[in-house]
Motif scaffolding. Structure first.
Motif, PDB file in Angstrom:
ATOM      1  N   GLN A 399     127.816  39.880  47.898  1.00 53.77           N
ATOM      2  CA  GLN A 399     127.679  40.294  49.161  1.00 53.77           C
ATOM      3  C   GLN A 399     127.319  39.525  50.227  1.00 53.77           C
ATOM      4  O   GLN A 399     128.247  39.973  50.946  1.00 53.77           O
ATOM      5  N   ARG A 400     127.995  38.128  49.436  1.00 58.87           N
ATOM      6  CA  ARG A 400     127.771  37.566  50.577  1.00 58.87           C
ATOM      7  C   ARG A 400     129.136  36.781  51.187  1.00 58.87           C
ATOM      8  O   ARG A 400     129.372  36.592  52.021  1.00 58.87           O
ATOM      9  N   LEU A 401     130.221  37.713  49.968  1.00 57.20           N
ATOM     10  CA  LEU A 401     131.507  37.552  50.450  1.00 57.20           C
ATOM     11  C   LEU A 401     131.486  38.463  51.860  1.00 57.20           C
ATOM     12  O   LEU A 401     132.130  38.534  53.069  1.00 57.20           O
ATOM     13  N   SER A 402     131.404  39.566  51.375  1.00 54.18           N
ATOM     14  CA  SER A 402     130.978  40.426  52.910  1.00 54.18           C
ATOM     15  C   SER A 402     130.696  40.503  54.183  1.00 54.18           C
ATOM     16  O   SER A 402     130.917  40.775  54.894  1.00 54.18           O
ATOM     17  N   GLU A 403     129.386  39.773  53.797  1.00 50.02           N
ATOM     18  CA  GLU A 403     128.972  39.004  55.387  1.00 50.02           C
ATOM     19  C   GLU A 403     129.996  38.734  56.017  1.00 50.02           C
ATOM     20  O   GLU A 403     129.378  38.154  57.289  1.00 50.02           O
ATOM     21  N   ASP A 404     130.707  38.349  54.759  1.00 50.06           N
ATOM     22  CA  ASP A 404     131.749  37.570  56.140  1.00 50.06           C
ATOM     23  C   ASP A 404     132.327  38.250  57.618  1.00 50.06           C
ATOM     24  O   ASP A 404     132.762  37.982  58.530  1.00 50.06           O
ATOM     25  N   PRO A 448     127.715  36.304  40.657  1.00 53.14           N
ATOM     26  CA  PRO A 448     127.998  37.572  39.645  1.00 53.14           C
ATOM     27  C   PRO A 448     128.418  38.210  37.783  1.00 53.14           C
ATOM     28  O   PRO A 448     129.047  36.976  37.719  1.00 53.14           O
ATOM     29  N   LEU A 449     127.832  39.711  37.973  1.00 52.71           N
ATOM     30  CA  LEU A 449     128.843  39.396  35.959  1.00 52.71           C
ATOM     31  C   LEU A 449     130.590  39.990  36.289  1.00 52.71           C
ATOM     32  O   LEU A 449     130.415  40.708  36.957  1.00 52.71           O
ATOM     33  N   LEU A 450     130.920  39.260  35.075  1.00 55.90           N
ATOM     34  CA  LEU A 450     132.567  39.867  35.282  1.00 55.90           C
ATOM     35  C   LEU A 450     132.264  41.400  35.285  1.00 55.90           C
ATOM     36  O   LEU A 450     132.064  42.507  34.235  1.00 55.90           O
ATOM     37  N   GLY A 451     133.402  41.927  35.951  1.00 60.67           N
ATOM     38  CA  GLY A 451     133.661  43.794  35.924  1.00 60.67           C
ATOM     39  C   GLY A 451     132.476  43.738  37.199  1.00 60.67           C
ATOM     40  O   GLY A 451     132.785  45.087  37.860  1.00 60.67           O
ATOM     41  N   GLU A 452     131.433  42.838  37.670  1.00 61.71           N
ATOM     42  CA  GLU A 452     130.790  43.030  38.450  1.00 61.71           C
ATOM     43  C   GLU A 452     131.342  43.718  39.782  1.00 61.71           C
ATOM     44  O   GLU A 452     132.139  42.915  40.734  1.00 61.71           O
ATOM     45  N   THR A 453     131.539  44.823  40.995  1.00 60.98           N
ATOM     46  CA  THR A 453     131.657  45.188  42.078  1.00 60.98           C
ATOM     47  C   THR A 453     130.887  45.643  43.213  1.00 60.98           C
ATOM     48  O   THR A 453     129.709  44.861  43.137  1.00 60.98           O
ATOM     49  N   TYR A 454     131.325  45.174  44.907  1.00 61.19           N
ATOM     50  CA  TYR A 454     130.140  45.596  45.757  1.00 61.19           C
ATOM     51  C   TYR A 454     131.101  46.128  46.786  1.00 61.19           C
ATOM     52  O   TYR A 454     132.383  45.695  46.833  1.00 61.19           O
ATOM     53  N   GLU A 455     131.153  46.923  47.410  1.00 63.28           N
ATOM     54  CA  GLU A 455     131.602  48.122  48.351  1.00 63.28           C
ATOM     55  C   GLU A 455     130.909  47.902  50.298  1.00 63.28           C
ATOM     56  O   GLU A 455     129.616  48.360  49.705  1.00 63.28           O
ATOM     57  N   LEU A 456     131.639  48.146  50.972  1.00 65.24           N
ATOM     58  CA  LEU A 456     130.801  48.123  52.051  1.00 65.24           C
ATOM     59  C   LEU A 456     131.583  49.015  52.939  1.00 65.24           C
ATOM     60  O   LEU A 456     132.701  48.708  53.095  1.00 65.24           O
ATOM     61  N   ASP A 457     131.273  50.243  52.862  1.00 64.91           N
ATOM     62  CA  ASP A 457     131.676  51.083  53.549  1.00 64.91           C
ATOM     63  C   ASP A 457     131.148  51.190  55.309  1.00 64.91           C
ATOM     64  O   ASP A 457     129.740  52.298  55.361  1.00 64.91           O
ATOM     65  N   ARG A 458     131.462  51.026  55.874  1.00 60.02           N
ATOM     66  CA  ARG A 458     131.691  51.097  57.048  1.00 60.02           C
ATOM     67  C   ARG A 458     132.744  51.963  58.030  1.00 60.02           C
ATOM     68  O   ARG A 458     133.131  50.971  59.718  1.00 60.02           O
ATOM     69  N   GLN A 459     133.236  52.949  57.428  1.00 64.19           N
ATOM     70  CA  GLN A 459     134.180  52.975  58.595  1.00 64.19           C
ATOM     71  C   GLN A 459     133.991  54.240  60.025  1.00 64.19           C
ATOM     72  O   GLN A 459     134.607  53.727  60.974  1.00 64.19           O
ATOM     73  N   ARG A 460     132.599  54.605  59.132  1.00 63.29           N
ATOM     74  CA  ARG A 460     132.017  55.499  60.748  1.00 63.29           C
ATOM     75  C   ARG A 460     131.151  54.738  61.492  1.00 63.29           C
ATOM     76  O   ARG A 460     131.800  55.207  62.817  1.00 63.29           O
ATOM     77  N   GLU A 461     130.819  53.365  61.273  1.00 67.05           N
ATOM     78  CA  GLU A 461     130.139  52.743  61.873  1.00 67.05           C
ATOM     79  C   GLU A 461     131.178  51.945  62.981  1.00 67.05           C
ATOM     80  O   GLU A 461     131.044  51.440  63.597  1.00 67.05           O
ATOM     81  N   LEU A 467     135.572  46.150  49.879  1.00 62.99           N
ATOM     82  CA  LEU A 467     135.428  46.423  48.255  1.00 62.99           C
ATOM     83  C   LEU A 467     135.961  44.961  47.546  1.00 62.99           C
ATOM     84  O   LEU A 467     136.187  44.147  47.560  1.00 62.99           O
ATOM     85  N   CYS A 468     135.059  43.997  46.854  1.00 65.19           N
ATOM     86  CA  CYS A 468     134.396  43.102  46.550  1.00 65.19           C
ATOM     87  C   CYS A 468     134.648  43.397  45.030  1.00 65.19           C
ATOM     88  O   CYS A 468     134.451  44.552  44.092  1.00 65.19           O
ATOM     89  N   GLU A 469     135.555  43.046  43.552  1.00 64.67           N
ATOM     90  CA  GLU A 469     135.442  43.058  42.149  1.00 64.67           C
ATOM     91  C   GLU A 469     135.341  40.954  41.793  1.00 64.67           C
ATOM     92  O   GLU A 469     136.490  40.885  42.031  1.00 64.67           O
ATOM     93  N   GLN A 470     135.217  40.809  40.577  1.00 61.51           N
ATOM     94  CA  GLN A 470     134.333  39.896  40.134  1.00 61.51           C
ATOM     95  C   GLN A 470     135.384  40.089  39.438  1.00 61.51           C
ATOM     96  O   GLN A 470     135.841  40.394  38.091  1.00 61.51           O
ATOM     97  N   VAL A 471     136.682  39.223  39.858  1.00 56.90           N
ATOM     98  CA  VAL A 471     137.680  39.304  38.595  1.00 56.90           C
ATOM     99  C   VAL A 471     137.792  37.912  37.661  1.00 56.90           C
ATOM    100  O   VAL A 471     139.246  38.243  36.271  1.00 56.90           O
ATOM    101  N   LEU A 652     123.104  42.308  59.051  1.00 58.08           N
ATOM    102  CA  LEU A 652     123.927  42.544  58.161  1.00 58.08           C
ATOM    103  C   LEU A 652     123.085  42.541  56.829  1.00 58.08           C
ATOM    104  O   LEU A 652     123.449  43.178  55.995  1.00 58.08           O
ATOM    105  N   ALA A 653     122.618  41.371  56.298  1.00 59.73           N
ATOM    106  CA  ALA A 653     122.565  41.335  55.907  1.00 59.73           C
ATOM    107  C   ALA A 653     121.205  42.368  54.818  1.00 59.73           C
ATOM    108  O   ALA A 653     121.054  42.316  53.445  1.00 59.73           O
TER     109      ALA A 653
END
Length: 765
Positions: A399-404, A448-461, A467-471, A652-653
């Motif tokens: 989520q911190r990466l998504s704050e970029d 993040p745990l391995l395989g954890e994901t985070y989506e930030l869908d702001r397409q309408r706004e 999309l982030c994933e711990q790889v 945003l956060a």
């Protein structure tokens, strides 16, 4: 800028050079000049701050004038010394102002000495009314307690005063009665007078008893509070002595390191020339792990900007193409209009699907001994330290990466640019803007745990999906992919290398950030700078960003070199400063960027450049750029109301961890320990965090056993990886631009979300 003293005199601030008692003489520190500081004279104390804005939170030093000596050096300089423990070398702007300060200081010294003498004569070691809190320090709870005690003592004093008045009144009446009794002869009136005397004596006895009881209560209360004040004063003195010893040791270490640094400057310059045989820029190495961060001395700027001649302004406003025919019309518009600021903001064209939350539960007040946890972790990597949630913020690294994307509109505007140089200004400002959210954020995000994901869908706004994933788990690595309907794509894979050094924590992000634009097929890359968290053990935590960023356009060869200046106590420059120059492939400068990474960035168009004089210390020539008037390209959004109680999250956060039932089962919003921490249930969150980490370790061991079994059965070649984990939404491949092994988004996530089928997601929570 003026300072108001307690004496009612308006005094200008002045430049000074300070020297603490336990440091070497000023000449040994190598300070080239005086530094401007803000001084405040109040209640016999002279305190100073770096700026006037620091008066509310950070006092840099205080000297008690009651025991100080004031001497005059010359027309503008004077010295204040406190028995050798503290010595301030001060310089006023002129002789008149110096004399004003001398007069005010002498008056304050006389008053402070008189108050101290009166306090010593009374035998009181501590007087609440004459001991104000140091400037910039707290103490509201102690002040409240003292005020309550003073009110109680005041009421007792009033009781004593009332009793005294009654005793005086009845005593006088009794005296008159006794006098009359003495003058009486033994007649029939004797019995009446005797009864009157007896009545008045009874009243006097009752009043006297009341006074005695009030005096007893007053004495008991005064003795109780006196003991408490004595203990508190003794504890404060002992703590002050310990802090002074610690500061003295740190100061000695600082001086030793400065001498070693200056002595090794020649050797370091030689080592830099041999960098071809060392690790490349951006790569981690063992030598980098042992680097120490110091309070850097002020460095000379690499270039100087001066206003261009008026003829340039006139010609640019009328016909700029006549000045330089090589500049395209779109590039010229950058100085006529503020970087397409007149364009309609794309975010206003879209209507959000739902109202986002604007608050989260307030941060609870949990106390924890930091040193008991961190003392055994010095030198270890941060990702391998078992940390309780008390040091976290309720948000994951994904989520911190998504704050970029807080200032994604910079990329929206960059996508509309026709000029690559204009576009570079936006991209460079975007690379700086991602650090603005860290200035108050001293909490550590969840690993993040391995395989954890985070989506930030702001397409309408806002027109983008993230999309982030711990790889990878060791080393921890997260892949991030953003696609926008407005003509740009952003991707990055960040691996964080971190070391705890006892006094500070250094965080070094490794990996490259890519920004691609459909218009012109421009492809930009850059890396992140080092983040340093200071005062880990003692003092208030604060964060600094330092290093250099090269934003490169691989399509045109344009380049922007950004420099994040490290914080220096000795610097006269603004804190958190960032400077940069936008150059084309031939090295010709077109724009100069300047600002701070926590506030704003501005740009100026370069009209002409020349080589200036030499920098005296190193013999380097500075470049002088003649520029047009600076215009703002980015400014930080203000924090929400009561942000200090909500981990200093931005608007945003605050929405990143908002529950959403449509996201994947591996999404960070569904992480139970993070959710418990956000709700303020930290004890349960710590228990849940340990369970998740143990579950991850057991799954990893099982996966390694399977990989070893497959490797043995297939007789695979030596050196095959022990872990056969593969990311779900990203695939590992070689980057065509940088040649690095990275994870690229292979698609399918948003289609799976539309179908609502998440059978392929692992069970990690």
């Amino acid at each position: 800028m003026l300072a108001v003293t307690s004496l009612g005199i308006w005094l200008p601030d002045f430049t000074f050079r300070t020297r603490q008692g336990f440091l070497k003489p000023v000449a040994n520190l190598g300070l080239p000049c005086y530094q401007r500081r803000w001084f405040v004279l109040s209640n016999g104390l002279l305190s100073y701050y770096r700026t006037q804005a620091e008066m509310g939170h950070t006092c840099r030093g205080t000297i008690n004038l009651a025991t100080a000596t004031i001497t005059v050096d010359d027309a503008c300089n004077f010295v204040i010394s406190n028995g050798g423990a503290q010595t301030y070398h001060l310089k006023a702007s002129c002789e008149v102002e110096r004399q004003r300060w001398i007069t005010a200081l002498e008056l304050a010294k006389a008053k402070a000495a008189r108050m101290q003498a009166e306090s010593d004569d009374s035998g009181d070691d501590f007087s609440p009314s004459s001991a104000p809190a140091a400037p910039g320090q707290g103490g509201s709870s102690q002040n409240s307690e003292v005020q309550s005690a003073l009110r109680t003592l005041g009421s007792k004093v009033e009781d004593l005063s009332t009793c005294n008045d009654l005793i005086s009144k009845h005593g006088s009446a009794l005296q008159r009665s006794l006098s009359e009794l003495d003058n009486l002869r033994l007649t029939g009136e004797a019995g009446d007078k005797i009864r009157q005397v007896t009545e008045r004596a009874t009243l006097f006895r009752i009043t006297s008893n009341a006074m005695i009881n009030a005096c007893r209560d007053f004495l008991a209360l005064a003795q109780a509070h006196s003991k408490r004040w004595q203990k508190a004063l003794q504890a404060e003195r002992e703590q002050r002595m310990r802090l002074e010893e610690t500061l003295e040791q740190l100061a000695k270490q600082h001086n030793h390191l400065e001498r070693a640094f200056r002595g090794a400057a020649q050797a370091n310059a030689t080592a830099d020339n041999k960098s071809a045989v060392g690790p490349r820029k951006g790569e981690a190495s063992d030598e980098d792990d042992d680097n120490e961060f110091f309070d850097a001395m002020e460095e000379a700027p690499e270039f100087i900007t001066v206003p261009a001649d008026l003829q340039f302004h006139k010609r640019s406003s009328s016909n700029i193409s006549g000045f330089n025919s090589e500049m395209c019309p779109d590039d010229q518009s950058l100085n006529d209009e503020p970087l397409a600021m007149n364009q309609e903001s794309p975010s206003q064209e879209m209507v959000p699907l739902k109202k986002r939350r604007t608050r989260i539960p307030d941060k609870p007040n949990y106390s924890l001994n930091l040193w008991s946890i961190m003392k055994n972790c010095i030198g270890k990597e941060l990702s391998k330290i078992p940390m309780p949630v008390n040091f976290n913020e309720p948000i994951s690294m994904l989520q911190r990466l998504s704050e970029d994307l807080e200032y994604h509109e910079l990329l929206d505007k960059a996508a509309k640019c026709h000029s690559s140089l204009e576009q570079m200004c936006y991209v460079a400002a975007f690379s700086v803007s991602s650090y603005s959210t860290t200035v108050y954020r001293t909490g550590k995000p969840f690993n993040p745990l391995l395989g954890e994901t985070y989506e930030l869908d702001r397409q309408r706004e806002s027109g983008y999906r993230s999309l982030c994933e711990q790889v990878s788990h060791h080393p921890p690595a997260a892949a991030h992919h953003v696609i926008s309907d407005r003509g740009w794509t952003l991707r990055q894979e960040i691996t964080v290398a971190s070391k705890f050094r006892g006094k500070y924590l250094s965080i070094m992000p490794l990996g490259t950030i890519h920004a691609e634009f459909e218009k012109g097929n421009h492809h930009y890359t850059w890396k992140k700078v080092t983040t340093t968290v200071h005062n880990i053990i003692v003092g208030k935590l604060w964060i600094d960003q330092s290093g250099e960023i090269d934003v490169v356009n691989h399509t045109t060869g344009d380049r922007c070199h950004l420099k994040f200046a490290p914080y220096s106590y000795f610097s006269r420059d603004v804190a958190r400063k960032v400077t940069g120059v936008v150059m084309d492939k031939d090295g010709k400068a077109h724009y100069v960027l300047s600002g701070t990474w926590d506030e704003k960035m501005e740009f100026s168009r370069v009209m002409q450049s020349s080589r200036g004089g030499e920098n005296g210390t190193e013999g380097k020539q500075k470049t002088v750029y003649q520029t047009l008037k600076a215009r703002e390209v980015w400014r930080r959004n203000s924090l929400p109301e009561s942000a200090e109680t909500m981990y200093y999250f931005t608007a945003l956060a605050l929405t990143l961890n908002e529950p959403d039932e449509s996201v994947a089962p591996t999404d960070s919003r569904r992480r139970p320990d993070q959710r418990l921490m956000e709700d303020g249930r930290w004890d349960e969150a710590n228990t849940e965090k340990q369970r998740l980490e143990e579950k991850q370790r057991s799954v990893r061991r099982e996966r390694e056993r399977e990989a070893a079994s497959q490797r043995t059965s297939s007789q695979s070649e030596e050196g095959a990886p022990h872990d056969n984990y593969q990311a779900l939404w990203f695939e590992r491949c070689e980057d065509q631009i940088t040649g690095e092994q990275v994870h690229l988004y292979k698609g399918g996530y948003w289609e799976t979300k539309d179908r609502g089928t998440w059978e392929g997601c692992p069970d990690i929570f």
